[in-house]
Structures are given as C-alpha cells and as structure tokens.
Write a protein that holds these residues in place. Structure first.
Motif, mmCIF file in Angstrom:
data_model
loop_
_atom_site.group_PDB
_atom_site.id
_atom_site.type_symbol
_atom_site.label_atom_id
_atom_site.label_comp_id
_atom_site.label_asym_id
_atom_site.label_seq_id
_atom_site.Cartn_x
_atom_site.Cartn_y
_atom_site.Cartn_z
ATOM 1 N N ASP A 131 -30.571 -11.306 10.102
ATOM 2 C CA ASP A 131 -31.176 -10.564 11.206
ATOM 3 C C ASP A 131 -30.996 -9.051 11.050
ATOM 4 O O ASP A 131 -30.225 -8.592 10.212
ATOM 5 N N ILE A 132 -31.694 -8.303 11.907
ATOM 6 C CA ILE A 132 -31.571 -6.847 11.913
ATOM 7 C C ILE A 132 -30.812 -6.389 13.160
ATOM 8 O O ILE A 132 -30.731 -7.105 14.159
ATOM 9 N N GLN A 152 -30.302 -4.540 16.529
ATOM 10 C CA GLN A 152 -31.104 -4.087 17.664
ATOM 11 C C GLN A 152 -30.205 -3.285 18.602
ATOM 12 O O GLN A 152 -28.984 -3.465 18.609
ATOM 13 N N ALA A 166 -29.594 0.754 14.610
ATOM 14 C CA ALA A 166 -30.637 0.175 15.460
ATOM 15 C C ALA A 166 -31.975 0.871 15.221
ATOM 16 O O ALA A 166 -33.027 0.220 15.149
ATOM 17 N N GLN A 221 -32.954 2.429 12.522
ATOM 18 C CA GLN A 221 -33.465 2.121 11.177
ATOM 19 C C GLN A 221 -33.651 0.623 10.954
ATOM 20 O O GLN A 221 -34.050 0.220 9.866
ATOM 21 N N LYS A 222 -33.313 -0.164 11.968
ATOM 22 C CA LYS A 222 -33.395 -1.619 11.857
ATOM 23 C C LYS A 222 -32.649 -2.114 10.606
ATOM 24 O O LYS A 222 -33.181 -2.874 9.790
ATOM 25 N N SER A 223 -31.413 -1.663 10.491
ATOM 26 C CA SER A 223 -30.571 -2.077 9.361
ATOM 27 C C SER A 223 -30.331 -3.573 9.407
ATOM 28 O O SER A 223 -30.273 -4.172 10.489
ATOM 29 N N LYS A 260 -28.083 -6.647 9.565
ATOM 30 C CA LYS A 260 -26.751 -6.768 10.165
ATOM 31 C C LYS A 260 -25.654 -6.938 9.109
ATOM 32 O O LYS A 260 -24.587 -6.320 9.195
ATOM 33 N N THR A 312 -32.899 -11.856 18.530
ATOM 34 C CA THR A 312 -33.872 -10.766 18.430
ATOM 35 C C THR A 312 -35.302 -11.292 18.462
ATOM 36 O O THR A 312 -36.246 -10.523 18.344
ATOM 37 N N THR A 339 -36.639 -13.275 16.228
ATOM 38 C CA THR A 339 -37.167 -13.546 14.894
ATOM 39 C C THR A 339 -37.153 -15.043 14.618
ATOM 40 O O THR A 339 -36.180 -15.719 14.891
#
Ligand SMILES: [Zn+2]
Length: 260
Positions: free
Chosen positions: A64-65, A67, A82, A84-86, A88, A191, A193
C-alpha cells in the motif's frame, strides 16, 4: 572487560538498560531477524519496538501507499510521504533505518499472499501486523510450513488481540470462530486499493495501537530470549476502554486443515 572498568561506560551503551533486564537476551535479539507483515499503524510501532530493542535485521512487507489519514497513528510516516504517495514499506524502512544506525531493513512491495516461502525461512520470527483476516490466516499457515514462529496482532477500536503460534502448536485458524470465517472471505484495503468488498472504516487511534504492538513485540522478545517462554497457544485479549487484559486458551482444532 576494559569497558566495565571505564567510568561512565554505561552511558555510552545504547542497550545498557536493556542488558540489565534478566530475561532479555540482547545478544540473541541483535543476532536475530524479523519478518514484519504490514507497514501500517501496528507495523510502525512493531518496527520501532524491535529496533529499539536491539534487532538490526528486518524485512517489511506491504503493497500500500502512505495516506494522510495514516499520519495520526504511524510514527515513521511524514506529510511528504503522504504527498508523494510513498510506498509504506519503503517509507517505514527508510525512516526506521535512520533511527538506529546500522539497522538493515529490506522493504518488500507486495501482497502477503504472493510472498515466497523462502522469505519466511530467512527469518527467526514473523510478526503479522495486518488488517485483513484472510492475509493473517495465510501468514500463519505459511509460517508454520516454514517452521518459523508467528505472532499475530490485530485491533478494532479499543479492542486488541495478540496471539503466538508456534510451528507445532495451535494456529490462528484454530482460534477462529464463525464471525472470522465470514470475514476471511473479504479482502480490502484501508486506502480503498484492490477492494472486493467494502468494510466500514474502523475507528482506530494510537494508544490502543501502541499497547497491542508492544505486547506483540514483547512476546517476540520473550520467544527469542528463551528465558521467558511466550504465551504460546494463548490469545491475549485487551479492552482499552475497560482497561481489561485477559488470556484465553486456544487448543488445536482437530478439524483445522493446518494440523492434518
Ligand atoms: Zn490450526
């Protein structure tokens, strides 16, 4: 020996206070490695506690990214992550590595269900920090197959559970009830997804997260230290609103497929 006679040496030793705890084997912990499944709220706290306890080798798995809604419970994530939507796993590995110099953390981007069994075998303990019950069952059964102890942690609101599953003992599926069986068919992400079924977002905050994560890591440290046996086959149940901590015995279910 030289270190023991130098005045003030204990102030320079990062783990000095830990070494004074009789049941804690800091040498064994520093030589061990952990596979952490999930880099969310519990994963952040678990990784923090592991590396502050002296563990230097970890792998962290998450697909996941980051948020912004994660930031109230995840000590290692930042506003920039958050924005840059790194990923996790990468954000957690990067930040945790900088907390304790010399720590080696391998981020693994992917789903627990897709992990090769060799990844389990490379580690001494597996910590499940997952919000998906199906993935937790999968992780437990694969840890058993790899002959690696699995420590499961989960929470919902102020309720938390920690369960230690050793290769020859009862597993999470033995501890499941009919409610869990229904949940097991669901797959979702906090999130949004890859959602196949929407669950309402559960209330969560950092205090319960911290307590549940700390209990899970302490069981892992007990297990690695071999001086204080973990609560194997027993479910630790925590109710934060009533300040209740209880232990529930879990026996091997003769109908559980993991023991056939
Ligand atoms: Zn079982």
């Amino acid at each position: 020996m030289d270190q023991q006679i130098r005045v003030g040496f204990e102030k320079d030793d990062r783990l000095d206070r830990s070494r004074r705890i009789e049941w804690l084997d800091t040498k064994k912990i520093s030589e061990s490695s952990a596979l952490v499944l999930g880099a969310g709220a519990i994963g952040n706290e678990v990784v923090k506690n592991l590396i502050l306890s002296g563990m230097t080798r970890l792998a962290i798995v998450d697909f996941d990214i980051v948020q912004r809604s994660n930031l109230a419970r995840c000590v290692f994530f930042t506003e920039i992550d958050a924005l840059q939507k790194s990923m996790k796993a990468e954000a957690l590995a990067r930040a945790a590595s900088s907390l304790v110099p010399g720590t080696m953390i391998e981020p693994v981007i992917g789903r627990v269900e897709d992990l090769p069994i060799d990844l389990y075998k490379k580690h001494d303990i597996v910590l499940g920090c997952l919000d998906n019950f199906n993935a937790r069952l999968h992780a437990n059964s694969h840890s058993r197959f790899a002959r690696v102890p699995y420590i499961d942690s989960g929470m919902q609101g102020a309720i938390g559970k920690v369960f230690v599953s050793l290769p020859n003992g009862p597993c999470l599926e033995c501890a499941s009830n009919i409610t869990h069986s229904k949940i097991a068919a669901l797959r979702y992400s906090c999130t949004g997804t890859s959602v196949s079924f929407y669950m309402p977002l559960v209330p969560a905050e950092i205090t319960t997260t911290s307590i549940v994560s700390a209990m899970a890591v302490r069981e892992g440290l007990r297990l690695l230290s071999s001086k204080a046996p973990p609560l194997e086959g027993q479910m630790i149940y925590y109710d934060g609103l009533r300040s209740i901590l209880d232990i529930m015995q879990v026996d091997i279910d003769p109908n559980c497929p993991n023991h056939s």
